[in-house]
Each structure stands twice: as structure tokens, then as C-alpha cells.
Design an enzyme around this catalytic site. Structure first.
Site, PDB file in Angstrom:
ATOM      1  N   ASN A  67       0.326  -1.398  -0.238  1.00 28.25           N
ATOM      2  CA  ASN A  67      -0.009   0.207   0.240  1.00 28.25           C
ATOM      3  C   ASN A  67       1.119   1.245  -0.074  1.00 28.25           C
ATOM      4  O   ASN A  67       0.486   2.348  -0.082  1.00 28.25           O
ATOM      5  CB  ASN A  67      -1.112   0.342   0.601  1.00 28.25           C
ATOM      6  N   MET A 111       0.364  -2.625  12.298  1.00 26.70           N
ATOM      7  CA  MET A 111      -0.642  -3.377  13.313  1.00 26.70           C
ATOM      8  C   MET A 111      -0.805  -3.393  14.327  1.00 26.70           C
ATOM      9  O   MET A 111      -0.792  -3.530  15.609  1.00 26.70           O
ATOM     10  CB  MET A 111       0.353  -4.562  12.880  1.00 26.70           C
ATOM     11  N   LEU A 170      -3.427   2.862  17.818  1.00 28.01           N
ATOM     12  CA  LEU A 170      -2.572   4.591  18.161  1.00 28.01           C
ATOM     13  C   LEU A 170      -3.206   4.620  19.550  1.00 28.01           C
ATOM     14  O   LEU A 170      -4.098   4.826  19.820  1.00 28.01           O
ATOM     15  CB  LEU A 170      -3.087   5.196  17.006  1.00 28.01           C
ATOM     16  N   ASN A 209      -6.921   4.709   7.821  1.00 29.41           N
ATOM     17  CA  ASN A 209      -6.814   3.511   7.289  1.00 29.41           C
ATOM     18  C   ASN A 209      -7.061   2.417   6.761  1.00 29.41           C
ATOM     19  O   ASN A 209      -8.136   2.781   6.302  1.00 29.41           O
ATOM     20  CB  ASN A 209      -6.940   2.943   9.135  1.00 29.41           C
ATOM     21  N   HIS A 218      -8.259  -1.301   5.382  1.00 24.96           N
ATOM     22  CA  HIS A 218      -8.573  -2.954   6.822  1.00 24.96           C
ATOM     23  C   HIS A 218      -9.210  -3.383   5.494  1.00 24.96           C
ATOM     24  O   HIS A 218      -9.773  -3.267   4.754  1.00 24.96           O
ATOM     25  CB  HIS A 218      -9.339  -2.627   7.409  1.00 24.96           C
TER      26      HIS A 218
HETATM   27  C1  GAR Z   1      -3.004  -4.659   4.014  1.00 25.54           C
HETATM   28  O1  GAR Z   1      -4.497  -5.344   2.736  1.00 25.54           O
HETATM   29  C2  GAR Z   1      -4.172  -4.009   5.327  1.00 25.54           C
HETATM   30  O2  GAR Z   1      -5.511  -3.764   4.796  1.00 25.54           O
HETATM   31  C3  GAR Z   1      -3.626  -5.081   6.391  1.00 25.54           C
HETATM   32  O3  GAR Z   1      -2.663  -4.709   6.266  1.00 25.54           O
HETATM   33  C4  GAR Z   1      -2.120  -5.163   5.154  1.00 25.54           C
HETATM   34  C5  GAR Z   1      -0.849  -4.542   4.936  1.00 25.54           C
HETATM   35  O4  GAR Z   1      -0.053  -4.609   3.041  1.00 25.54           O
HETATM   36  N1  GAR Z   1      -4.208  -4.119   7.196  1.00 25.54           N
HETATM   37  C6  GAR Z   1      -4.988  -4.765   8.707  1.00 25.54           C
HETATM   38  O5  GAR Z   1      -5.545  -5.521   9.080  1.00 25.54           O
HETATM   39  C7  GAR Z   1      -5.101  -3.471   9.447  1.00 25.54           C
HETATM   40  N2  GAR Z   1      -5.889  -4.234  10.741  1.00 25.54           N
HETATM   41  P1  GAR Z   1       0.639  -3.777   3.098  1.00 25.54           P
HETATM   42  O6  GAR Z   1       1.888  -4.336   3.820  1.00 25.54           O
HETATM   43  O7  GAR Z   1       1.338  -4.325   1.858  1.00 25.54           O
HETATM   44  O8  GAR Z   1       0.756  -2.367   2.804  1.00 25.54           O
END
Ligand code: GAR
Length: 221
Positions: free
Chosen positions: A17, A91, A94, A108, A110
Site C-alpha cells: 500500500n 499493526m 494508536l 487506515n 483494512h
Molecule cells: C493490508 O492488507 C492492510 O489492509 C492490512 O495489512 C495489509 C498490509 O499490506 N491492514 C490491517 O490488517 C490493519 N488492521 P501491505 O504492507 O502490503 O500494504
């Protein structure tokens, strides 16, 4: 063009992301001026360094408690002039010590259709529940667990899905579209709250035709 919005990204993992933001909004509507992490070994940090973006690691163990760590992280981001903070695979929760420094300016992404399956391992939670529709939510962050006002959501039907990797292959491109678009709209000042229901995030009318975030038919205006 207007001055780019100074943006920070918080990461804990791979950083796809973050990469989507670096490739689509960085140097345009927004300037990523800082990337912070709780994890020194997060591969996302290398993505930032390779684009000459300042990085800093704030390991939980270096501070007395989480609020102390969050206060230090917020202070560093404020020094960089940050006006919007994006959590892109960050992860940890905050604390108010952080959120109070960036009111209404933390977003965020999710990997579920909130309010279903907040917290860690959202896709695994959804698979265990047996849902047939998965999805992605981009939302403002409040002090709760993935509980802030929704900016955008996108669903995908996967009735035969069994494995989280397969589901994530479908969700990633949705995240990489919705998150940069939310940042673009924030940078243009196009996101606001419905005074009648502050949980509802409104997009400025002049932006709604061009945005992928409101592509469905309006049900009742
Ligand atoms: C993503 O799928 C995001 O939605 C999730 O972690 C992944 C990070 O991927 N976030 C959560 O689960 C937050 N609760 P990335 O490091 O490749 O961007």
C-alpha cells in the site's frame, strides 16, 4: 497546482500500500515526507528509502509504554510538517497520545467490510466465519479498534474462497485503488462529515463524478 499535502505513512510489513501511494500520489497531490514503523525489519522501510523518503523506527521496547512511544512518533512526524497520517499495514493501535496530535487526519486501510472482522487477521476471521463476500474499507481512525467513520468500501464475491492468500490477491488491487483515492480527496479538502450524522463521510459534490469511491447508484440521494 496547489502545494502537495505533507503526508506520513505508518507501516509494519510488506508495504504494497505504501508502494501504491509512492507510485500514484507522491509528488502530485501529496508529498510523502516521512515513513515510520514499529518494526525495524519491515520491508516497507526499504521502499521508502529507495525513494529518499525519511524513515524512523519506533520499537515498543524502547519506550516505557505505548503512549510514550506514540507521543515520540507523533512529535517526529510533527517536526516533518505532516498534516495527514496514513496507516498502511500498521499493526498496532494508536493511543490518544498520537491521535490528539492529528485530529481527523489519520486514515487506515483494512481488509474487511467493517464493522465486520476488525483487528488482526481480518481475512482469516472472514474465512473462519464462512462469508462469501469479502472486501476492503478505508476509514478515519479513532481511538477504537477499526471503528472510525468509513470513507470508502469495496466488496468482492468469492463464494469458493478457502485460503487467505487467494482472498488477499483479490483485495490488494482494491486497497491500492481506494487508499490513494482517499488521500487525493483529503488533499483537495473534499472530505467532510455530515452534520446530521458525523459518522457519515461526505465527498464534495464537484469531486463525486470523477472519483472511484462513489461509483454505485445513489439510492435516495
Ligand atoms: C493490508 O492488507 C492492510 O489492509 C492490512 O495489512 C495489509 C498490509 O499490506 N491492514 C490491517 O490488517 C490493519 N488492521 P501491505 O504492507 O502490503 O500494504
Amino acid at each position: 497546482m496547489a502545494t502537495p499535502l505533507p503526508l506520513a505513512v505508518l507501516v509494519s510489513g510488506t508495504g504494497t500500500n505504501l508502494q501504491a501511494l509512492l507510485d500514484s500520489v507522491h509528488g502530485r497531490e501529496a508529498e510523502i515526507v516521512a515513513v515510520a514503523s514499529n518494526a525495524a525489519d519491515a520491508p516497507a522501510l526499504e521502499r521508502a528509502r529507495s525513494r529518499d523518503v525519511a524513515t524512523k523506527v519506533f520499537p515498543r521496547g524502547d519506550y516505557a509504554d505505548r503512549p510514550a512511544r506514540d507521543a515520540a512518533m507523533a512529535a517526529w512526524l510533527r517536526e516533518q510538517g505532516v498534516r495527514l497520517v496514513v496507516l498502511a499495514g500498521y499493526m498496532e493501535l494508536l493511543s490518544p497520545a498520537f491521535l490528539d496530535r492529528f485530529p481527523d487526519a489519520v486514515i487506515n486501510v483494512h481488509p474487511s467490510l467493517l464493522p465486520a472482522f476488525p483487528g488482526l487477521h481480518a481475512v482469516e476471521q472472514a474465512l473462519a466465519y464462512g462469508v462469501t463476500v469479502f472486501g476492503v474499507t478505508v476509514h478515519f481512525v479513532d481511538a477504537g479498534l477499526d471503528s472510525g467513520p468509513v470513507i470508502s468500501q469495496r466488496a468482492v464475491e468469492l463464494p469458493d474462497a478457502k485460503y487467505s492468500n487467494t482472498v488477499l490477491e483479490y483485495l490488494r488491487p482494491l486497497e491500492h485503488t481506494l487508499l490513494p483515492e482517499a488521500v487525493r480527496l483529503f488533499a483537495r479538502g473534499a472530505l467532510s462529515r455530515d452534520p446530521a450524522n458525523p459518522r457519515r463521510v461526505l465527498i464534495a459534490p464537484e469531486e463525486t463524478e470523477g472519483t472511484v469511491l462513489r461509483s454505485g447508484e445513489a439510492a435516495d440521494g
